[in-house]
Each structure stands twice: as C-alpha cells, then as structure tokens.
Design a protein around this motif. Structure first.
Motif, mmCIF file in Angstrom:
data_model
loop_
_atom_site.group_PDB
_atom_site.id
_atom_site.type_symbol
_atom_site.label_atom_id
_atom_site.label_comp_id
_atom_site.label_asym_id
_atom_site.label_seq_id
_atom_site.Cartn_x
_atom_site.Cartn_y
_atom_site.Cartn_z
ATOM 1 N N ARG A 155 0.930 -1.322 0.007
ATOM 2 C CA ARG A 155 0.071 0.106 -0.017
ATOM 3 C C ARG A 155 0.922 1.319 0.022
ATOM 4 N NH1 ARG A 155 -3.447 -0.221 5.301
ATOM 5 N NH2 ARG A 155 -4.297 1.614 4.555
ATOM 6 N N TYR A 156 2.328 1.167 0.217
ATOM 7 C CA TYR A 156 3.112 2.245 0.158
ATOM 8 C C TYR A 156 3.780 2.753 -1.068
ATOM 9 C CZ TYR A 156 2.503 1.705 5.274
ATOM 10 O OH TYR A 156 2.039 1.450 6.470
ATOM 11 N N ASN A 157 3.760 3.812 -1.504
ATOM 12 C CA ASN A 157 4.537 4.061 -2.584
ATOM 13 C C ASN A 157 5.302 5.574 -2.184
ATOM 14 O OD1 ASN A 157 5.372 4.466 -5.385
ATOM 15 N ND2 ASN A 157 3.651 5.532 -6.044
ATOM 16 N N PHE A 158 4.448 6.754 -2.439
ATOM 17 C CA PHE A 158 5.232 8.072 -2.204
ATOM 18 C C PHE A 158 5.630 7.794 -0.502
ATOM 19 C CE2 PHE A 158 2.673 9.401 -5.994
ATOM 20 C CZ PHE A 158 3.670 9.700 -6.331
ATOM 21 N N ASN A 159 4.998 7.237 0.413
ATOM 22 C CA ASN A 159 5.373 7.089 1.938
ATOM 23 C C ASN A 159 6.508 5.992 1.825
ATOM 24 O OD1 ASN A 159 4.352 9.156 3.339
ATOM 25 N ND2 ASN A 159 2.421 8.028 3.768
ATOM 26 N N SER A 160 7.552 6.188 1.223
ATOM 27 C CA SER A 160 8.548 5.387 1.401
ATOM 28 C C SER A 160 9.950 6.061 1.527
ATOM 29 C CB SER A 160 8.734 4.291 0.133
ATOM 30 O OG SER A 160 8.952 5.215 -1.111
ATOM 31 N N ILE A 161 11.128 5.543 2.033
ATOM 32 C CA ILE A 161 12.080 6.085 2.319
ATOM 33 C C ILE A 161 12.790 6.627 0.796
ATOM 34 C CG2 ILE A 161 14.802 5.815 2.532
ATOM 35 C CD1 ILE A 161 13.009 6.010 5.186
ATOM 36 N N ILE A 162 12.738 6.119 -0.255
ATOM 37 C CA ILE A 162 13.081 6.287 -1.671
ATOM 38 C C ILE A 162 12.532 7.481 -2.073
ATOM 39 C CG2 ILE A 162 13.444 5.569 -3.919
ATOM 40 C CD1 ILE A 162 15.200 4.315 -2.074
ATOM 41 N N GLU A 163 11.035 7.509 -2.201
ATOM 42 C CA GLU A 163 10.146 8.637 -2.742
ATOM 43 C C GLU A 163 10.438 9.956 -1.889
ATOM 44 O OE1 GLU A 163 9.071 8.766 -5.619
ATOM 45 O OE2 GLU A 163 9.622 6.466 -5.958
ATOM 46 N N ILE A 164 10.314 9.787 -0.743
ATOM 47 C CA ILE A 164 10.526 10.974 0.314
ATOM 48 C C ILE A 164 11.792 11.598 -0.065
ATOM 49 C CG2 ILE A 164 10.799 11.801 2.588
ATOM 50 C CD1 ILE A 164 8.622 9.582 3.384
ATOM 51 N N MET A 165 12.892 10.929 -0.091
ATOM 52 C CA MET A 165 14.347 11.333 -0.322
ATOM 53 C C MET A 165 14.226 11.881 -1.650
ATOM 54 S SD MET A 165 17.058 8.940 1.415
ATOM 55 C CE MET A 165 18.374 10.144 1.154
ATOM 56 N N ARG A 166 13.672 11.379 -2.752
ATOM 57 C CA ARG A 166 13.647 12.046 -4.240
ATOM 58 C C ARG A 166 12.892 13.298 -4.452
ATOM 59 N NH1 ARG A 166 12.035 7.594 -6.720
ATOM 60 N NH2 ARG A 166 13.997 6.989 -7.833
ATOM 61 N N ALA A 167 11.889 13.332 -3.515
ATOM 62 C CA ALA A 167 10.806 14.247 -3.294
ATOM 63 C C ALA A 167 11.757 15.810 -2.945
ATOM 64 C CB ALA A 167 9.692 14.476 -2.685
ATOM 65 N N ASP A 168 12.555 15.423 -1.922
ATOM 66 C CA ASP A 168 13.374 16.392 -1.095
ATOM 67 C C ASP A 168 14.459 16.854 -1.972
ATOM 68 O OD1 ASP A 168 12.004 16.271 1.305
ATOM 69 O OD2 ASP A 168 13.534 14.846 2.208
ATOM 70 N N ARG A 169 15.113 15.790 -2.888
ATOM 71 C CA ARG A 169 16.165 16.218 -3.533
ATOM 72 C C ARG A 169 16.166 16.571 -5.102
ATOM 73 N NH1 ARG A 169 21.602 14.466 -0.414
ATOM 74 N NH2 ARG A 169 20.644 14.599 1.519
#
Length: 487
Positions: A155-169
């Motif tokens: 159920r998790y996509n954007f709420n994941s380490i990878i996507e949160i770090m990508r959104a930040d950088r």
C-alpha cells in the motif's frame, strides 16, 4: 567439362510462416496519473498522501505459473477482498499482457505481464524527518524513522524512504539503498548517490567484515550474560509476513545481551489480579517491566530478531505480530516449534487491522496512555466515493513502529563506523536511573564469537547482506505482499 550457368528458377515459394505466428509484444501499460511533486500533506503528526490513480505492472512470478489469475490475486494480496479483484478483472482494470483478461480463470504463464490500475490510498506514515548521520560525495548514511518502508511496497509508494528522499532532492535524483530494514524498524541505512558507490557498499555488507548491532525493548526481565539463540526459522506465510522457529527452517543465529531492566512503576513484580485468578488471556502480565537488549545478528533471516526473542519468551513489547496475545495465546509463542496450530495462527493474524486491533503487549505498557490504546488503525466501515475502497482510520502513534533500532554498523577493518544514539524508548523512564548511551564503558557487548562457536558459521552472502533486514510487509495495516500486480 565446362561450367555453364543454370537457368533461373521461375518457381515462386511463399514466405515461411512462423510457428506459432509471431506477435508484436504488448504495449507497456502506463500509469494514467503519476503526480509530481508527490501529493504529501502533514496532519496530526502524520505524513499523508492524497489518493491518486496508479498502475502496477508485474512479470509473472515463478509461483504464479500455471495458476488462474483470480486465484493469484485472492491468495497473494490481502488489501482487498476477492470480490474486488474479480470485479476488477471483469471490468478491465486488471489486464494480461496489455489486453483484457477473457475470464477470471485465465491461466498466467511465464513471461506474462500482469497490470492492475486502481485508485490508490496510501496509509499515513510518521512525519518525522529522515535523519542524516553522514554524507559525502558517494554515500548518505541515514537514520531511518520507524513506520516507513524502504522501497515502494504494498500500500506504500510515495510514503517510502526512496520517494521521500527523491521528493526532497529532485525528480531526477535516484537514491540507491545498499541495505534494507523492516518498515516498523528504525536505524542505520546506507543510500548510494551513484551506482558504483552503491555496489561497493553493498559488496561490503554482503561480506563478513561489516558487523551490526540493534537495540530493542522486550517484555520482562531478560536473562543476564550473553544469550545465544540458534533456532532455525521458517516462513509460515509470505502473504501475512509470518515466520516462526521450525525444525525444517533455515539456519539462524543471534547473540543477545541485556543493557538494562526497568521494573514496573510501582516497583513490585506483582501479578495482575486477573492473572492470579487464572484468567488465561492475562497470563503474559506475570512478566512485569521491560528490558533494553542489545542484539548481534550472526545470520540474516527475515524477522530473525523478532522471532528469536519471541521464542525466548521475551518478545519485543509492542510487536503487533509476535507479541500479539490474540494470535499466539497467553504464552505469546514462547518455546513453540509446533506447526500444528499454524492455520489457526494465520487465521487470527489475518483479522488484525481489519476486524480486530492488533493487541500487542505494549498496549498495556504504562507508557502508553488510554487514548493511544483506543486509537488504532482499523477499517472504519466507510468507503471511497471514487473507487469504493474500504477506508482505514489513522494509526495510533504506538503503531508507527516497534521497539527495534539498528543502532550501529561498523567495518571490522576500521574503514568506517556509523552509529546513532539510543532511541527515546530505550532511555531510562522518568524517576529511574539507567544507561543513556550504549558504550563500552556503560555495557560492553563482550561477544567472543570463537568462544561461542559462531565465528566460522557457514553464513551465506545473502545472510550477510540481509543481516536482519526483514521484509516490508506489516500485518496491522492490511498491506499485501509486494508492489507488483496487487494493491
């Protein structure tokens, strides 16, 4: 004899027909909506994601070959009922090789691409930021918050380490994890900034020169000294993410050492009155207080620390699976190697997060107040106005992680050493004294592997690479097995 040219052959031959006739590969199914930036918003200490449409594309897994498509969805993915998947196949939201599925009994073959388009509802996660322990031109060492999976999964996509770090950088940045932790686990993780750096660090972790140390908080007064558990671990249900000590499981070895014990606030190891009267469901309360324990995984089986601690009779006190008395009964699975009750355990566990709240022991911990005991993620009975998906309530703060933290990764060759402080739940409670650091001075983890007979273990490279990485599957949120065809 002279050479003369042969007369031209006037006979015409039709082109050869391939057998079977050649077909162009199907077009890749494209997600109809890929929002950027991710539709995050913060509310009540949680990071939430506005629902959006998404298409899963997954190649046929080996265990899917020769099975009916509806059977695959019904048995592998638990986020939605079988009736939902049946209707999705009929209405064309599930397609096979880019084409509508002729029947729910259609057989999935090797090489097939299964695609499923749905209105995606991601569970909330903690709003706590991802900590940076170290960063250079090649590697970022992060302190992963509990409650976040590493990769998009279930159920998790954007709420994941990878996507949160990508959104930040930035959208074009591609973080490359070198190790992985359970969604519910916090602690040290390595993120490569480029492929070579990620491959180099991953190679180190696969080798035997990287040692790992975890901190956990368990039920009761853990034994003194170095406690070695060498019980084999078997995966009971990939769908539910359930593992157990079984004689036919894979080899697993862990060394534990108590850092501190904190008795209950009343200072007396008293048995609850209900337990005195013999009420079976309260028997676990005979273990009062909790211990902070250091963990040294020698191998790396899925849920290794959690399963070994449960077997020893001291499960992680807020573990929604292995400290769940509604699933494992009053003994919480202590010393159990019997497969006789596996079906009953899986049935009970499948209800958690749906009909039932996962009643972990820590819900009765003195540090979890009455409000948090009541507030938990479960089905609300309401459905989405767009897709009729059953809606869940927000998780309670006690459901966003378990008391398990990857505190230290260090290279035996002395090239690097990264660690975090003790997590808040491992510090002495108010009014009590205890270690505030896990240092050689306060509590040496004097684990002599040669003395314990573990130094020359036949640990595989995969064991070392995982070294208790676990999976991103968590039962309390009703998450399914993978990010593939289901949701």
């Amino acid at each position: 004899m002279s050479l003369v040219p042969s007369p031209p052959n006037e006979r015409k031959y039709p082109p050869l027909k391939p057998d079977p006739p050649f077909q162009e590969p199907p077009p890749v199914v494209i997600t109809p909506c890929d929002p950027w930036p991710p539709p995050y918003y913060l509310e009540d200490g949680l990071r939430k994601v506005t629902p959006y449409h998404y298409t899963y594309n997954t190649y046929c897994k080996q265990r899917w070959r020769g099975r009916e498509i509806l059977d695959i969805f019904a048995s592998e993915f638990r986020d939605r009922p079988t009736e939902y998947y049946e209707q999705a196949i009929i209405e064309g939201r599930v397609v096979l090789n880019g084409k509508p599925v002729p029947s729910t009994k259609a057989i999935v073959k090797n090489g097939d691409v299964v695609s499923h388009t749905l209105h995606r509802h991601e569970p909330p996660s903690t709003a706590k930021p991802i900590g940076i322990v170290h960063e250079d031109d090649d590697i970022i060492v992060i302190d992963k918050p509990a409650g976040l999976p590493v990769h998009p999964a279930g159920r998790y996509n954007f709420n994941s380490i990878i996507e949160i770090m990508r959104a930040d950088r930035g959208y074009g940045w591609n973080p490359l994890p070198c190790n992985r932790l359970d969604r519910l686990t916090s602690g040290i993780m390595f993120i490569g900034k480029h492929r070579q750096a990620a491959e180099d660090m991953s190679a180190q972790i696969r080798g035997r020169t990287v040692k790992k140390e975890y901190i956990c908080r368990v039920v009761g007064d853990f034994p003194e000294g170095e406690v070695v558990c060498e019980k084999p671990i078997l995966q009971i249900s990939p769908k539910l993410g359930l593992n157990a000590v079984r004689a036919d499981g894979k080899e697993a070895k862990t060394v534990f050492k108590k850092l501190a014990y904190y008795p209950p606030q009343d200072g007396v190891k008293q048995v609850d009155e209900a337990a005195k009267e013999g009420e079976e469901h309260m028997a676990w309360k005979q273990k009062r207080g909790y211990s902070i324990v250091r963990c040294f995984p020698v191998t790396g089986r899925t849920h290794q620390l959690r399963v070994h601690l449960q077997f020893l009779g001291h499960p992680i006190s807020n573990d929604p699976i292995y400290a769940n008395q509604r699933v494992f009964g009053p003994s919480l699975g202590r010393g159990s190697t019997d497969a006789e009750n596996d079906e009953t355990i899986m049935t009970r566990l499948s209800r958690m997060g749906k009909e039932d709240i996962a009643d972990a022991v820590a819900y009765h911990d003195e540090m979890v107040d009455a409000y948090n005991k009541r507030k938990a993620e479960k089905m609300t009975g309401e459905t989405c106005s767009i897709c009729d998906t059953p809606l869940y309530s927000d998780p309670g703060v006690h459901e966003l992680g378990i008391y398990l933290h990857a505190r230290r990764y260090h290279c035996e060759e002395g090239k690097w050493d990264y660690e975090t402080g003790l997590p808040e739940w491992a510090l002495p409670p108010p009014g009590m004294e205890g270690p505030t650091e896990s240092t050689k001075e306060s509590d040496p983890l004097a684990v002599d592997l040669r003395k314990l007979g573990l130094e020359d273990s036949d640990q595989t490279e995969q064991d070392a690479a995982n070294a208790y990485t676990g999976t991103d599957t968590d039962i309390t949120s009703g998450q399914q097995l993978s990010a593939g065809a289901g949701a």
